[in-house]
Design a protein around this motif. Structure first.
Motif, PDB file in Angstrom:
ATOM      1  N   THR A  65      25.555 -36.721  46.840  1.00 50.13           N
ATOM      2  CA  THR A  65      25.847 -37.348  48.023  1.00 50.13           C
ATOM      3  C   THR A  65      24.791 -37.187  49.011  1.00 50.13           C
ATOM      4  OG1 THR A  65      28.161 -37.096  47.544  1.00 50.13           O
ATOM      5  CG2 THR A  65      27.603 -37.043  49.983  1.00 50.13           C
ATOM      6  N   VAL A  66      24.081 -35.750  48.964  1.00 54.17           N
ATOM      7  CA  VAL A  66      23.082 -35.280  49.747  1.00 54.17           C
ATOM      8  C   VAL A  66      21.859 -36.430  49.632  1.00 54.17           C
ATOM      9  CG1 VAL A  66      21.273 -33.844  50.100  1.00 54.17           C
ATOM     10  CG2 VAL A  66      23.710 -33.031  49.968  1.00 54.17           C
ATOM     11  N   LYS A  67      21.655 -36.822  48.421  1.00 54.58           N
ATOM     12  CA  LYS A  67      20.568 -37.749  48.348  1.00 54.58           C
ATOM     13  C   LYS A  67      20.980 -39.176  49.002  1.00 54.58           C
ATOM     14  CE  LYS A  67      18.691 -37.915  44.248  1.00 54.58           C
ATOM     15  NZ  LYS A  67      18.101 -38.101  43.011  1.00 54.58           N
ATOM     16  N   LYS A  68      22.083 -39.492  48.527  1.00 54.07           N
ATOM     17  CA  LYS A  68      22.591 -40.747  48.678  1.00 54.07           C
ATOM     18  C   LYS A  68      22.454 -40.949  50.660  1.00 54.07           C
ATOM     19  CE  LYS A  68      25.035 -44.694  48.060  1.00 54.07           C
ATOM     20  NZ  LYS A  68      24.363 -45.793  47.193  1.00 54.07           N
ATOM     21  N   LEU A  69      23.111 -39.888  51.014  1.00 54.91           N
ATOM     22  CA  LEU A  69      22.754 -39.868  52.442  1.00 54.91           C
ATOM     23  C   LEU A  69      21.402 -39.846  53.166  1.00 54.91           C
ATOM     24  CD1 LEU A  69      26.020 -38.075  53.125  1.00 54.91           C
ATOM     25  CD2 LEU A  69      25.752 -40.405  53.649  1.00 54.91           C
ATOM     26  N   GLY A  70      20.488 -39.480  52.427  1.00 51.42           N
ATOM     27  CA  GLY A  70      18.924 -39.285  52.739  1.00 51.42           C
ATOM     28  C   GLY A  70      18.901 -38.008  53.340  1.00 51.42           C
ATOM     29  N   TRP A  71      19.523 -37.143  52.997  1.00 51.92           N
ATOM     30  CA  TRP A  71      19.187 -35.936  53.654  1.00 51.92           C
ATOM     31  C   TRP A  71      18.197 -35.071  53.010  1.00 51.92           C
ATOM     32  CZ3 TRP A  71      25.197 -34.104  54.167  1.00 51.92           C
ATOM     33  CH2 TRP A  71      25.745 -34.890  55.247  1.00 51.92           C
ATOM     34  N   ALA A  72      17.531 -33.994  53.689  1.00 54.43           N
ATOM     35  CA  ALA A  72      16.582 -32.926  52.871  1.00 54.43           C
ATOM     36  C   ALA A  72      16.885 -31.680  53.520  1.00 54.43           C
ATOM     37  CB  ALA A  72      15.379 -33.336  53.355  1.00 54.43           C
ATOM     38  N   PRO A  73      18.057 -30.950  53.032  1.00 48.67           N
ATOM     39  CA  PRO A  73      18.575 -29.965  53.452  1.00 48.67           C
ATOM     40  C   PRO A  73      17.620 -28.619  53.315  1.00 48.67           C
ATOM     41  CG  PRO A  73      19.509 -30.216  51.279  1.00 48.67           C
ATOM     42  CD  PRO A  73      18.622 -31.488  51.598  1.00 48.67           C
ATOM     43  N   ASP A  74      17.575 -27.794  54.512  1.00 46.59           N
ATOM     44  CA  ASP A  74      17.097 -26.442  54.401  1.00 46.59           C
ATOM     45  C   ASP A  74      17.671 -25.644  53.820  1.00 46.59           C
ATOM     46  OD1 ASP A  74      15.001 -27.541  56.353  1.00 46.59           O
ATOM     47  OD2 ASP A  74      16.177 -27.407  57.819  1.00 46.59           O
ATOM     48  N   ILE A  75      19.089 -25.439  53.835  1.00 43.42           N
ATOM     49  CA  ILE A  75      20.149 -24.480  53.349  1.00 43.42           C
ATOM     50  C   ILE A  75      21.036 -25.157  52.573  1.00 43.42           C
ATOM     51  CG2 ILE A  75      21.377 -22.705  53.765  1.00 43.42           C
ATOM     52  CD1 ILE A  75      19.044 -21.543  54.178  1.00 43.42           C
ATOM     53  N   ILE A  76      21.430 -24.864  51.627  1.00 43.33           N
ATOM     54  CA  ILE A  76      22.657 -25.159  50.706  1.00 43.33           C
ATOM     55  C   ILE A  76      23.583 -24.031  50.514  1.00 43.33           C
ATOM     56  CG2 ILE A  76      23.762 -26.232  48.881  1.00 43.33           C
ATOM     57  CD1 ILE A  76      21.008 -27.836  48.361  1.00 43.33           C
ATOM     58  N   HIS A  77      24.631 -23.847  51.226  1.00 39.53           N
ATOM     59  CA  HIS A  77      25.496 -22.514  51.267  1.00 39.53           C
ATOM     60  C   HIS A  77      26.545 -22.780  50.238  1.00 39.53           C
ATOM     61  CE1 HIS A  77      27.134 -18.937  53.697  1.00 39.53           C
ATOM     62  NE2 HIS A  77      27.438 -18.959  52.136  1.00 39.53           N
ATOM     63  N   CYS A  78      26.767 -22.222  49.195  1.00 33.06           N
ATOM     64  CA  CYS A  78      27.818 -22.273  48.023  1.00 33.06           C
ATOM     65  C   CYS A  78      28.902 -21.267  48.277  1.00 33.06           C
ATOM     66  CB  CYS A  78      27.220 -22.125  46.762  1.00 33.06           C
ATOM     67  SG  CYS A  78      25.955 -23.211  46.174  1.00 33.06           S
ATOM     68  N   ASN A  79      30.244 -21.842  48.467  1.00 32.59           N
ATOM     69  CA  ASN A  79      31.264 -20.936  48.561  1.00 32.59           C
ATOM     70  C   ASN A  79      32.282 -20.757  47.413  1.00 32.59           C
ATOM     71  OD1 ASN A  79      31.361 -19.412  51.508  1.00 32.59           O
ATOM     72  ND2 ASN A  79      30.594 -21.315  51.752  1.00 32.59           N
ATOM     73  N   GLY A  80      32.700 -20.004  46.780  1.00 32.39           N
ATOM     74  CA  GLY A  80      33.603 -19.905  45.687  1.00 32.39           C
ATOM     75  C   GLY A  80      33.003 -20.278  44.310  1.00 32.39           C
ATOM     76  N   TRP A  81      33.740 -19.879  43.422  1.00 30.70           N
ATOM     77  CA  TRP A  81      33.352 -19.985  42.045  1.00 30.70           C
ATOM     78  C   TRP A  81      33.123 -21.210  41.474  1.00 30.70           C
ATOM     79  CZ3 TRP A  81      35.826 -22.528  38.449  1.00 30.70           C
ATOM     80  CH2 TRP A  81      37.149 -22.920  38.662  1.00 30.70           C
ATOM     81  N   MET A  82      33.672 -22.320  42.128  1.00 26.69           N
ATOM     82  CA  MET A  82      33.488 -23.693  41.664  1.00 26.69           C
ATOM     83  C   MET A  82      32.229 -24.205  41.962  1.00 26.69           C
ATOM     84  SD  MET A  82      36.048 -27.159  41.792  1.00 26.69           S
ATOM     85  CE  MET A  82      37.143 -26.465  40.725  1.00 26.69           C
ATOM     86  N   ALA A  83      31.649 -23.499  43.003  1.00 26.79           N
ATOM     87  CA  ALA A  83      30.124 -23.887  43.465  1.00 26.79           C
ATOM     88  C   ALA A  83      29.241 -22.904  42.831  1.00 26.79           C
ATOM     89  CB  ALA A  83      30.220 -23.729  44.926  1.00 26.79           C
ATOM     90  N   ASN A  84      29.642 -22.132  41.935  1.00 29.76           N
ATOM     91  CA  ASN A  84      28.460 -21.163  41.521  1.00 29.76           C
ATOM     92  C   ASN A  84      27.530 -21.807  40.440  1.00 29.76           C
ATOM     93  OD1 ASN A  84      29.430 -19.071  43.182  1.00 29.76           O
ATOM     94  ND2 ASN A  84      30.500 -17.996  41.376  1.00 29.76           N
ATOM     95  N   LEU A  85      27.760 -23.032  40.235  1.00 23.00           N
ATOM     96  CA  LEU A  85      26.819 -23.704  39.129  1.00 23.00           C
ATOM     97  C   LEU A  85      25.845 -24.268  39.671  1.00 23.00           C
ATOM     98  CD1 LEU A  85      29.582 -25.805  36.930  1.00 23.00           C
ATOM     99  CD2 LEU A  85      28.814 -23.433  36.666  1.00 23.00           C
ATOM    100  N   LEU A  86      25.894 -24.739  41.166  1.00 24.07           N
ATOM    101  CA  LEU A  86      24.970 -25.280  41.873  1.00 24.07           C
ATOM    102  C   LEU A  86      23.495 -24.560  41.848  1.00 24.07           C
ATOM    103  CD1 LEU A  86      25.314 -27.278  45.059  1.00 24.07           C
ATOM    104  CD2 LEU A  86      23.253 -25.872  45.073  1.00 24.07           C
ATOM    105  N   PRO A  87      23.308 -23.310  41.976  1.00 20.60           N
ATOM    106  CA  PRO A  87      21.836 -22.758  41.850  1.00 20.60           C
ATOM    107  C   PRO A  87      21.219 -23.290  40.260  1.00 20.60           C
ATOM    108  CG  PRO A  87      23.571 -21.422  42.682  1.00 20.60           C
ATOM    109  CD  PRO A  87      24.359 -22.416  42.428  1.00 20.60           C
TER     110      PRO A  87
END
Length: 210
Positions: A65-87
């Motif tokens: 989704t971030v790519k689709k919207l053309g964003w280049a995020p400085d910070i990606i902040h993950c909350n909760g175990w379901m997001a723990n795969l992101l790193p």
């Protein structure tokens, strides 16, 4: 469509706004994974058997989704175990993507998890996506603590979000040489989070907010 375990699943992106904050909020959706009466457990209190795939879809869906919207995020902040795969996905799958070239990943760790394990093929499914086998070696047993361990190992910064975090996870956090924000309740939390973001972006390594 996002393919999870060789099956395509539509990724639906929805948008809403918070006028008083002049903020847009984006949601990702998928009927087969998320259109349910309950969130993580069924009516009998049992974990949904596809929670591993739901986590994979969620993490990949956010990044796509971030790519689709053309964003280049400085910070990606993950909350909760379901997001723990992101790193792990950022490290092995999206790390060379121009949108994320300068992005830093922060994970907040909590004591709200689950008993037992997720599907024992979870690591295999992530490897199919391009995550390296050595990266997900800890998920041979996809327990709550091991999901936390995966996040700790591959994040650029860590936040202790619960006062009584599991001792095993605390030991892993203390073994990482990355900025760490210790648990200190909710007083002044927003300002401390913003300061922590600055610490990450400035490349500092000392712990903050003791």
């Amino acid at each position: 469509n996002l393919s999870v375990d060789d099956t395509d699943h539509p990724l639906i992106i929805k948008v809403a706004s918070i006028p008083t904050a002049r903020m847009q909020v984006y949601f990702i959706d998928n009927e087969s994974y998320f259109k349910r009466k309950y969130v993580l457990r069924d009516g009998e209190g049992e974990m949904f058997p596809d929670n591993d795939e739901r986590a994979i879809f969620f993490v990949r869906g956010v990044l796509e989704t971030v790519k689709k919207l053309g964003w280049a995020p400085d910070i990606i902040h993950c909350n909760g175990w379901m997001a723990n795969l992101l790193p792990a996905y950022m490290k092995d799958v999206y790390g060379e993507d121009p949108y994320f070239a300068n992005s830093k990943v922060i994970c907040s760790l909590y004591d709200e998890g689950f008993e037992g394990t997720l599907n024992d093929r979870m690591a295999e499914k992530m490897i199919q996506d391009g995550v390296k086998a050595e990266t997900v070696a800890t998920l041979k047993q996809p327990t709550f603590n091991n999901l936390n361990a995966l996040a700790v190992e591959h994040s650029d910064g860590l936040i202790i979000g619960s006062e009584n975090l599991d001792a095993e996870t605390v030991a892993l956090v203390e073994g990482r040489d990355v900025p760490t924000m210790r648990y200190h309740g909710e007083e002044g939390y927003v300002a401390d989070i913003n300061n922590f973001y600055d610490t990450i972006l400035e490349g500092k390594t000392e712990a903050v907010a003791e």
